[in-house]
Design a protein around this motif. Structure first.
Motif, PDB file in Angstrom:
ATOM      1  N   ILE A 277       4.442  41.506 -16.315  1.00 53.95           N
ATOM      2  CA  ILE A 277       3.628  40.533 -16.909  1.00 53.95           C
ATOM      3  C   ILE A 277       3.956  38.917 -16.792  1.00 53.95           C
TER       4      ILE A 277
ATOM      5  N   PHE B 201      -0.375  47.177 -22.475  1.00 50.81           N
ATOM      6  CA  PHE B 201      -0.150  45.837 -22.049  1.00 50.81           C
ATOM      7  C   PHE B 201       0.661  45.327 -20.856  1.00 50.81           C
ATOM      8  N   GLY B 202       1.505  46.276 -20.462  1.00 54.15           N
ATOM      9  CA  GLY B 202       2.262  46.274 -19.371  1.00 54.15           C
ATOM     10  C   GLY B 202       3.705  45.747 -19.739  1.00 54.15           C
TER      11      GLY B 202
ATOM     12  N   PRO C 207       2.240  42.030  -4.029  1.00 55.37           N
ATOM     13  CA  PRO C 207       1.344  42.098  -5.007  1.00 55.37           C
ATOM     14  C   PRO C 207       1.708  43.285  -6.307  1.00 55.37           C
TER      15      PRO C 207
ATOM     16  N   ASP D 149       1.860  28.909 -24.783  1.00 57.65           N
ATOM     17  CA  ASP D 149       0.520  29.405 -24.731  1.00 57.65           C
ATOM     18  C   ASP D 149       0.360  30.992 -24.355  1.00 57.65           C
TER      19      ASP D 149
ATOM     20  N   ASP E  81       1.737  32.954 -27.152  1.00 56.41           N
ATOM     21  CA  ASP E  81       0.877  33.332 -28.305  1.00 56.41           C
ATOM     22  C   ASP E  81      -0.523  33.816 -27.866  1.00 56.41           C
ATOM     23  N   GLU E  82      -0.747  34.026 -26.852  1.00 61.54           N
ATOM     24  CA  GLU E  82      -2.140  34.723 -26.240  1.00 61.54           C
ATOM     25  C   GLU E  82      -1.698  36.152 -26.301  1.00 61.54           C
TER      26      GLU E  82
ATOM     27  N   GLU F 221      -0.011  29.903  -7.634  1.00 66.91           N
ATOM     28  CA  GLU F 221      -0.821  30.612  -6.655  1.00 66.91           C
ATOM     29  C   GLU F 221      -0.156  30.284  -5.110  1.00 66.91           C
TER      30      GLU F 221
ATOM     31  N   GLU G 125       3.294  38.172 -13.306  1.00 66.16           N
ATOM     32  CA  GLU G 125       1.922  38.070 -12.875  1.00 66.16           C
ATOM     33  C   GLU G 125       1.362  36.662 -13.643  1.00 66.16           C
ATOM     34  N   VAL G 126       1.997  36.176 -14.895  1.00 67.60           N
ATOM     35  CA  VAL G 126       1.506  34.852 -15.317  1.00 67.60           C
ATOM     36  C   VAL G 126       1.992  33.950 -14.228  1.00 67.60           C
TER      37      VAL G 126
ATOM     38  N   ALA H 188       0.200  33.613 -11.294  1.00 70.79           N
ATOM     39  CA  ALA H 188      -1.103  32.788 -11.187  1.00 70.79           C
ATOM     40  C   ALA H 188      -0.886  31.370 -11.417  1.00 70.79           C
ATOM     41  N   GLN H 189       0.099  30.820 -12.107  1.00 72.51           N
ATOM     42  CA  GLN H 189       0.215  29.390 -12.231  1.00 72.51           C
ATOM     43  C   GLN H 189       0.731  28.775 -10.842  1.00 72.51           C
TER      44      GLN H 189
END
Lengths: 113, 277
Positions: free
Chosen positions: B66, B60-61, B271, B26, B29-30, B76, B69-70, B73-74
């Motif tokens: 990235i 985009f980075g 961070p 996902d 794809d995003e 946390e 970061e993804v 976030a998943q």
């Protein structure tokens, strides 16, 4: 604005942009850039983790569709997201007002001798 | 949109960063939708095909940042493993196994020498240990054959060479068990040949890699033992001081490895994605 400072408010900004209506990731970033007069200049890819985080928190929901042969994910604000945005926006307004009060009372900085 | 080689390369790099993660498809794809949209925008504004891709990627980075970061976030609140921490962990694992291999192979060499050449002095558990070693080596050879089959290499020259190395190594291990450096080298080399062509194949399970890492540990350990034996005027025998030295080395290696992995994990928790590189 520094990226670090912006990151601290990214969730609220994303919610605010989606309050206008459902958007996919690129459109969210586009709106952020346009509405800030290009002041908000994060690496665009870092907005997606924020979107995922907000969705897991129940403030957003997403749905997939197919556009020009590509899978596209569109985000919607939920009722909880609308409430969350109102709360955060009120807190932000209070914060800005308080900072304004402090700066206003202190006069020019640094104070001249 | 066809022919977006830079975008395709970028997405492949991002996929590598997110490999094994349940939501990787996902996320990719995003990212693909975003990058294609950005390229279309830059093309509309008059950029060249190559330049449009470069600008889209730059905005985009980087894939490492990235990807981190993804994953952050998943997960946390949890520490996300980075390539650095994973590498440190692997190095630590190999180092610990190397130390364990040194101790084990030294003991194995000494014991089996006694079992076969001084049977009257051998204790029952040493004989049982020899039988277990022989059975284990047969199982290792069978595992090598099964792995070659699973990787589709059984009928190939590479697969046959690999299995020959494993089988000969196992055979030497059964007949001349105290020659640990010789048979361990052959067995590990056989598995290395099998896996060298399968590094990116999803079907290679963790057990195969663990087996190889364990083998490298044993091999390193036996190399140490070989040097140790070559320098000793008499054979066999292990003084208390030597055991303490080996134990101390093992503990120091373990502590150092854990420390390095912990440090790497703390770096990952920062961070700023830039620390990843």
């Amino acid at each position: 604005m520094s990226q670090q400072a912006l990151k601290g408010h990214l969730d609220m900004l994303v919610l605010a942009v989606l309050a206008d209506g459902p958007k996919h990731g690129y459109a969210v970033i586009d709106a952020l850039r346009d509405r800030s007069d290009e002041a908000f200049d994060l690496p665009e890819g870092t907005v997606y983790p924020a979107l995922h985080r907000l969705e897991r928190a129940g403030l957003l929901r997403s749905e997939w569709s197919e556009v020009q042969g590509r899978r596209r994910r569109t985000y919607h604000l939920t009722d909880a997201g609308t409430t969350g945005l109102a709360t955060r926006a009120a807190e932000w307004q209070r914060f800005v007002a308080s900072v304004g009060d402090v700066i206003g009372r202190s006069g020019p900085w640094p104070a001249s001798a | 949109m066809a022919g977006l080689r830079l975008i395709d390369d970028y997405l492949a790099a991002l996929a590598a960063e997110l490999r094994g993660h349940p939501t990787a498809d996902d996320a990719i794809d995003e990212a693909a939708d975003h990058l294609h949209s950005a390229v279309e925008r830059h093309l509309d504004r008059g950029a060249s095909f190559q330049d449009a891709q470069r600008r889209a990627i730059a905005s985009f980075g980087g894939p490492a940042a990235i990807g981190h970061e993804v994953l952050s976030a998943q997960h946390e609140g949890a520490r996300v493993p980075t390539r650095l921490s994973i590498t440190c962990g692997r190095i630590g694992l190999v180092a610990v196994l190397a130390a364990a291999g040194a101790v084990t192979s030294f003991e194995v060499s000494r014991r089996y020498y006694e079992v076969l050449f001084r049977p009257e002095e051998a204790r029952p558990w040493e004989t049982i240990g020899y039988v277990l070693l022989a059975v284990s080596l047969i199982a290792v050879a069978a595992f090598g054959l099964g792995l070659a089959e699973r990787l589709g290499q059984r009928g190939t020259g590479r697969g046959q060479a690999a299995f020959t190395l494993v089988a000969v190594g196992a055979g030497i291990g059964i007949v001349v068990p105290w020659a640990v450096p010789a048979w361990a080298t052959l067995v590990v080399a056989g598995f290395a040949v099998l896996l060298s062509d399968a590094r990116h194949r999803a079907e290679v399970g963790w057990h195969a890699w663990l087996g190889l890492i364990g083998g490298v540990g044993l091999l390193t350990g036996t190399a140490w033992t070989f040097i140790h034996e070559a320098l000793r005027p008499t054979y066999p025998g292990t003084a208390v001081g030597e055991r303490l030295l080996l134990g101390g080395f093992l503990l120091i290696t373990l502590a150092t490895s854990l420390g390095a992995a912990r440090l790497a994990g703390e770096r990952a928790a920062l961070p700023e994605a830039a620390v990843l590189d």
